[in-house]
Design a protein around this motif. Structure first.
Motif, PDB file in Angstrom:
ATOM      1  N   ARG A 117       0.667  -1.007  -0.246  1.00  0.00           N
ATOM      2  CA  ARG A 117       0.117   0.189   0.141  1.00  0.00           C
ATOM      3  C   ARG A 117       0.802   1.360   0.002  1.00  0.00           C
ATOM      4  O   ARG A 117       1.985   1.240   0.843  1.00  0.00           O
ATOM      5  CB  ARG A 117      -0.809  -0.042   1.097  1.00  0.00           C
ATOM      6  N   ARG A 118       0.343   2.209  -0.879  1.00  0.00           N
ATOM      7  CA  ARG A 118       1.121   3.654  -0.904  1.00  0.00           C
ATOM      8  C   ARG A 118      -0.029   4.653  -0.407  1.00  0.00           C
ATOM      9  O   ARG A 118      -0.755   5.090  -1.311  1.00  0.00           O
ATOM     10  CB  ARG A 118       1.911   3.952  -2.374  1.00  0.00           C
ATOM     11  N   LEU A 119       0.221   5.118   0.856  1.00  0.00           N
ATOM     12  CA  LEU A 119      -0.694   5.768   1.334  1.00  0.00           C
ATOM     13  C   LEU A 119      -0.206   7.256   1.698  1.00  0.00           C
ATOM     14  O   LEU A 119       0.922   7.603   1.609  1.00  0.00           O
ATOM     15  CB  LEU A 119      -1.033   5.301   2.921  1.00  0.00           C
ATOM     16  N   TRP A 120      -1.014   8.045   1.482  1.00  0.00           N
ATOM     17  CA  TRP A 120      -1.014   9.648   1.778  1.00  0.00           C
ATOM     18  C   TRP A 120      -1.282   9.918   3.586  1.00  0.00           C
ATOM     19  O   TRP A 120      -2.388   9.831   3.709  1.00  0.00           O
ATOM     20  CB  TRP A 120      -1.567  10.383   1.001  1.00  0.00           C
ATOM     21  N   LEU A 121      -0.268  10.048   4.099  1.00  0.00           N
ATOM     22  CA  LEU A 121      -0.707  10.457   5.941  1.00  0.00           C
ATOM     23  C   LEU A 121      -0.298  11.812   6.067  1.00  0.00           C
ATOM     24  O   LEU A 121       0.439  12.462   5.417  1.00  0.00           O
ATOM     25  CB  LEU A 121       0.136   9.345   6.492  1.00  0.00           C
ATOM     26  N   GLY A 123      -5.322   9.645   1.557  1.00  0.00           N
ATOM     27  CA  GLY A 123      -5.376   9.224   0.217  1.00  0.00           C
ATOM     28  C   GLY A 123      -4.561   8.142  -0.081  1.00  0.00           C
ATOM     29  O   GLY A 123      -3.848   7.545   0.857  1.00  0.00           O
ATOM     30  N   GLU A 124      -4.733   7.407  -1.405  1.00  0.00           N
ATOM     31  CA  GLU A 124      -3.953   6.279  -1.649  1.00  0.00           C
ATOM     32  C   GLU A 124      -3.370   6.629  -3.136  1.00  0.00           C
ATOM     33  O   GLU A 124      -4.055   6.958  -4.048  1.00  0.00           O
ATOM     34  CB  GLU A 124      -4.509   4.970  -1.570  1.00  0.00           C
ATOM     35  N   PHE A 125      -2.192   6.286  -3.096  1.00  0.00           N
ATOM     36  CA  PHE A 125      -1.339   6.427  -4.478  1.00  0.00           C
ATOM     37  C   PHE A 125      -1.748   5.159  -5.084  1.00  0.00           C
ATOM     38  O   PHE A 125      -1.883   4.000  -4.745  1.00  0.00           O
ATOM     39  CB  PHE A 125       0.111   6.770  -4.351  1.00  0.00           C
ATOM     40  N   ALA A 126      -1.708   5.111  -6.742  1.00  0.00           N
ATOM     41  CA  ALA A 126      -1.669   4.044  -7.298  1.00  0.00           C
ATOM     42  C   ALA A 126      -0.609   3.183  -7.478  1.00  0.00           C
ATOM     43  O   ALA A 126       0.592   3.465  -7.379  1.00  0.00           O
ATOM     44  CB  ALA A 126      -2.352   4.508  -8.943  1.00  0.00           C
TER      45      ALA A 126
END
Length: 484
Positions: free
Chosen positions: A464-468, A481-484
């Motif tokens: 998972r590539r998340l935006w915290l 958010g979450e990056f593709a």
């Protein structure tokens, strides 16, 4: 003088143009006014004769008018509709002579030189104008003169009076100049014409002498007829009725070619087309086509009509086909390149095809907005308006999916090594940041009342590539958010 012919000009003044336009369809004998908001106050813009008899006047406060006349009928003025009505009257004036122009917002001027004899002379022509306009429910004042200024003066201040006997206001002067002349004892045009010109020019400026010379005919004043706007409508009457879909499309193709040639000559493109099909029983059916972009290419437009034409009931046959560009926009010529713009053209055609089925405004697109707040950095608009937006420019990458902040259990000002999100146990593999974003102080957003946010891009071991982000003022960690 025009080749030995004395120039003759007619001025038509409609003193109650706005109110007459409304009362033509809904006449009333009661006092009636149109109001317009001026300087944060509603004032009378136009009124009928019954309202004038009650002591009301233009520019009067609407509240005072209601106090004087409790049974007053009012309506909000529409200057745009008044302008359209005056334009229609200008076209009506072309039946009398080819040189017709608008005079301000409530009048017309006609150069009838060489045209009066076609209607039995000048007086017969003026009487014909008066009768036709009065039958249409319009108040009219007419003036005839050798110059445009003289005709205007007689229409406003006395049709049968000599020009020298009219007041100085008849020279189309500013009120301040007319007041200054009266203070000097100059109340009539005849008095003004005998005065020395140099002192008048020094005191009142060149406009006074210009208007005087134009009224007396010493300086020319042209009457420039307005050019008729281009009409984008083409009709074809068929010798034999048709009913097959291919025949209708073939007729539409012939009309499209002619219409697009006219659009190309005007450097314009159609945004909305209307194809009207008249059957032999005089019943007409229409096919409307709204385009995603201004277009004038018949090969691209014709297939877009196929869906609407297939729904037409031809009955016993169609004997007339009419095509009109209802909405037209500017479409200047573009420089042709090697690559061209074929992809954009295909996209526009696809949007148009989808829009004919679900509505063009329902096809929407994201556009960038001028804000550094993630939730406000985009807007959703119809795809047909997408060209109004700018480019997606961001100094830092943004996730493909953004959702409302979801809290996670963590402490400290750096991303946690382990955390749970959406019932998933995740472990941080790499973290990049922080990117500090401050709230926009001029907007009262309840989601940003906690103050600053420090954003991190976190890659987890699980993929998972998340935006915290972390809120320093009120410590807490959230996933947004979450990056593709």
């Amino acid at each position: 003088m025009f080749d030995g012919i004395q120039r003759r000009v007619v001025s038509l003044w409609f003193p109650r143009l706005s109110s007459d336009r409304v009362l033509r369809t809904r006449p009333t004998d009661h006092p009636f006014v149109l109001t317009l908001k001026e300087s944060n106050a509603n004032r009378i813009h136009c009124l009928n004769a019954a309202a004038e008899q009650q002591g009301l006047y233009r520019g009067m406060s609407f509240s005072d008018a209601r106090a004087f006349c409790p049974d007053l009928i009012s309506q909000v003025a529409r200057p745009d509709l008044d302008a359209q009505f005056l334009a229609a009257l200008r076209r009506w004036g072309l039946r009398w002579c080819p040189w017709v122009a608008r005079e301000g917002t409530d009048g017309l001027v006609l150069d009838i030189t060489g045209s009066a004899h076609l209607f039995g002379g000048e007086q017969a022509m003026l009487e014909g104008m008066r009768q036709r306009l009065e039958r249409a429910g319009l108040s009219i004042r007419l003036g005839l003169g050798d110059t445009r200024g003289a005709a205007w003066a007689r229409a406003h201040y006395g049709a049968d009076a000599a020009l020298e006997d009219l007041p100085v206001e008849a020279l189309r002067l500013d009120q301040s100049i007319a007041t200054g002349l009266k203070r000097m004892g100059l109340r009539r045009i005849g008095q003004l014409s005998t005065m020395p010109r140099a002192p008048l020019a020094r005191r009142f400026g060149p406009d006074l002498l210009l208007r005087l010379d134009q009224a007396l005919g010493d300086r020319p004043e042209q009457i420039s007829p307005e050019a008729e706007p281009p009409h984008y409508g083409i009709r074809m009457t068929l010798p034999d009725p048709i009913g097959l879909e291919d025949d209708v499309m073939a007729a539409a193709n012939r009309l499209l070619i002619r219409l697009c040639d006219k659009l190309h000559a005007q450097q314009a493109g159609a945004r909305m087309l209307c194809l009207t099909l008249r059957r032999v029983d005089s019943h007409a059916q229409q096919v409307e086509l709204r385009l995603a972009r201004p277009m004038r290419d018949p090969t691209r437009i014709l297939p877009l009509f196929r869906h609407g034409v297939s729904q037409i009931d031809a009955g016993f046959g169609i004997d007339q086909v009419r095509l009109e560009a209802v909405q037209v926009e500017s479409l200047p010529a573009e420089q042709i390149t090697q690559t061209g713009n074929r992809d954009c053209a295909r996209q526009d055609d696809l949007i148009t095809r989808i829009g004919t089925r679900i509505g063009l405004d329902n096809v929407q697109r994201f556009l960038p907005a001028d804000s550094h707040i993630p939730e406000r950095a985009f807007i959703i608009v119809p795809a047909t308006h997408a060209q109004a937006g700018g480019d997606w420019i961001s100094p830092n990458p943004r996730p493909l999916r953004i959702f409302p902040p979801e809290p996670i259990s963590a402490t400290g000002n750096r991303p946690p090594d382990r955390f749970r999100w959406r019932r998933m146990a995740l472990r941080t593999a790499r973290a990049t940041g922080p990117e500090r974003i401050a709230p926009e102080w001029w907007l009262d957003d309840p989601d940003w009342r906690s103050g600053l946010r420090d954003y991190w891009r976190v890659e987890t071991v699980q993929g998972r590539r998340l935006w915290l982000f972390h809120t320093p003022q009120k410590p807490g960690w959230f996933v947004q958010g979450e990056f593709a």
